[in-house]
Design a protein around this motif. Structure first.
Motif, short mmCIF file in Angstrom:
data_model
loop_
_atom_site.label_atom_id
_atom_site.label_comp_id
_atom_site.label_asym_id
_atom_site.label_seq_id
_atom_site.Cartn_x
_atom_site.Cartn_y
_atom_site.Cartn_z
N ASP A 113 -18.50 49.65 124.79
CA ASP A 113 -19.69 50.67 124.47
C ASP A 113 -19.38 51.95 123.81
OD1 ASP A 113 -21.35 48.40 124.85
OD2 ASP A 113 -21.98 49.16 126.83
N ARG A 114 -18.34 52.42 124.68
CA ARG A 114 -17.74 54.03 124.48
C ARG A 114 -16.53 53.96 123.46
NH1 ARG A 114 -19.77 58.08 127.82
NH2 ARG A 114 -21.73 57.19 128.95
N ARG A 147 -17.17 45.70 129.09
CA ARG A 147 -18.43 46.07 128.09
C ARG A 147 -18.45 47.53 128.01
NH1 ARG A 147 -22.30 41.39 130.72
NH2 ARG A 147 -21.95 39.82 129.34
N THR A 148 -18.37 48.18 129.12
CA THR A 148 -18.41 49.81 129.03
C THR A 148 -17.61 50.45 128.15
OG1 THR A 148 -19.49 49.77 131.29
CG2 THR A 148 -18.85 51.75 130.40
N ASP A 176 -23.71 49.88 132.65
CA ASP A 176 -25.17 49.43 132.19
C ASP A 176 -25.55 48.58 133.68
OD1 ASP A 176 -27.51 48.25 131.70
OD2 ASP A 176 -27.13 48.37 129.44
#
Length: 410
Positions: free
Chosen positions: A111-112, A107-108, A7
């Motif tokens: 998120d996934r 964080r990614t 992001d």
């Protein structure tokens, strides 16, 4: 997960939020190592890492490691990071980008809902800049065994405050030993130079770092009255020093594209307008990516100094005071960065780092690679340091893809 992206807006906002701590009137950051501002910055980034589910540990020199667990936590982690201390008139991106891009990887992954074989860690290295305490790249240097923990902890600033005392004062004197196995280490960074911008490349695939040698040079001539002393009878130390400067520049230009030569310090004595200078002290900085070429540059400079001595009737002493050999990063990890940039469709090029980074010490003990993104006009260590959000996002995407490939290795 080949289509996964970080992001970019979140990364940018994190950079801007961290930049508020120690913000300067001209838009830069002053967050010098082991000051209250450094503590505030560490606290903020650690709070973000904890919110992302990481556990925090701190070693004896204050290096921070934030771990996201994997399926097999007995395996050495894949690590990414950099530093958050700055120059007194530093910018928002130097070092900070590498740490927050690594946070964005965490964080990614969250998120996934990606589970990885190996654990992933974010590293925040202590005192990379070396502004308040020397040596530079202190935390990574101790980690890699370049110098001892006791030596680093005993270093004092101009006010006599020691590294050890200041680590305790700000609450980051950790209790775990320095040094541990890494499966791989990645560091994303602004280039701090103009090459990527000049060539219109978005990603620099960093293959290594230039070797560096610093020399202290003393030119001894003879003080003389500027009026009565004829030109042909002078032993002008400054004239000889000027010829050395010219030779440094000539030698660097003759060893392109990786050759660098700089005279950044000069002290003239007696420094009086009507006295022929009798002594000049100056620094010489030579750099190259190839040791043999760096050796040749030094030999050429020493030969030039002998000719200048004879021509000017002066004595020249040249002493090497710092010698960092050229560094090649791990071929496999460099290949991962290169293939990630290619697969993501980013214009990229191989590049050699002209500056030192924590990655240079970590490379002594673990497979290591770096990712460069452009910075405006190549300016860094400056309050006007700037980078484009889309370039930072691109570097973060390359980091994520390269890291993910290593995290799922058995």
């Amino acid at each position: 997960m080949n289509d996964a992206r970080i992001d970019g807006g979140r990364l940018w906002q994190s950079l801007m939020d961290l930049a508020k701590i120690g913000a300067t009137p001209k838009g830069g950051v002053c967050r010098i190592a082991l000051t209250d501002r450094d503590r505030e910055g560490r606290d903020l980034v650690c709070s973000w890492l904890k919110s992302a589910g990481c556990t925090i540990s701190v070693d004896s020199i204050g290096n921070i490691f934030a771990r996201r667990p994997g399926r097999n936590n007995d395996l050495p982690p894949v690590v990414a990071g950099s530093h958050i201390d700055t120059q007194p008139t530093g910018g928002k991106f130097d070092g900070n980008y590498g740490v927050l891009a690594a946070l964005e990887v965490v964080r990614t992954l969250n998120d996934r809902s990606i589970e990885t074989e190996r654990p992933f860690e974010v590293a925040i290295w202590t005192n990379e800049e070396g502004t308040r305490f020397t040596p530079v790249m202190m935390g990574s240097g101790v980690f890699a065994g370049a110098f001892t923990l006791d030596h680093a902890l005993a270093q004092k600033d101009i006010d006599g405050k020691s590294v050890g005392d200041e680590l305790r004062r700000i609450g980051y004197a950790g209790d775990i030993p320095t040094g541990k196995p890494f499966a791989a280490y990645f560091e994303a960074h602004i280039e701090q130079g103009p090459i990527l911008e000049d060539t219109e490349n978005t990603i620099g695939v960093v293959t290594g770092a230039l070797g560096l040698r610093w020399y202290d040079v003393v030119v001894t001539g003879q003080d003389a009255h500027a009026g009565p002393t004829p030109m042909h009878l002078r032993k002008d130390g400054l004239l000889a020093a000027a010829r050395i400067v010219e030779e440094v520049n000539r030698i660097a230009l003759a060893h392109q594209p990786a050759g660098r030569g700089t005279v950044g310090f000069m002290q003239v004595k007696p420094n009086s307008r009507n006295v022929v200078p009798g002594e000049v002290r100056l620094s010489v900085d030579l750099r190259h990516a190839d040791k043999a070429r760096l050796d040749l540059m030094e030999a050429e400079l020493r030969q030039a100094c002998e000719k200048i001595e004879h021509r000017g009737g002066v004595r020249i002493e040249m002493k090497c005071v710092t010698d960092y050999p050229p560094l090649a990063f791990d071929d496999g990890l460099v290949g991962s960065v290169r293939s990630s940039a290619q697969e993501l469709g980013y214009r990229h090029m191989d590049i050699v780092s002209g500056a030192g980074h924590d990655a240079c010490y970590v490379a002594r003990v673990a497979p290591t690679a770096m990712i460069f993104v452009p910075c405006e006009s190549g300016i860094s260590h400056n309050e006007i340091e700037n980078a484009e959000p889309e370039h930072l996002e691109a570097g973060g995407n390359v980091l994520f893809k390269a890291v993910l490939g290593r995290l799922n290795e058995a």
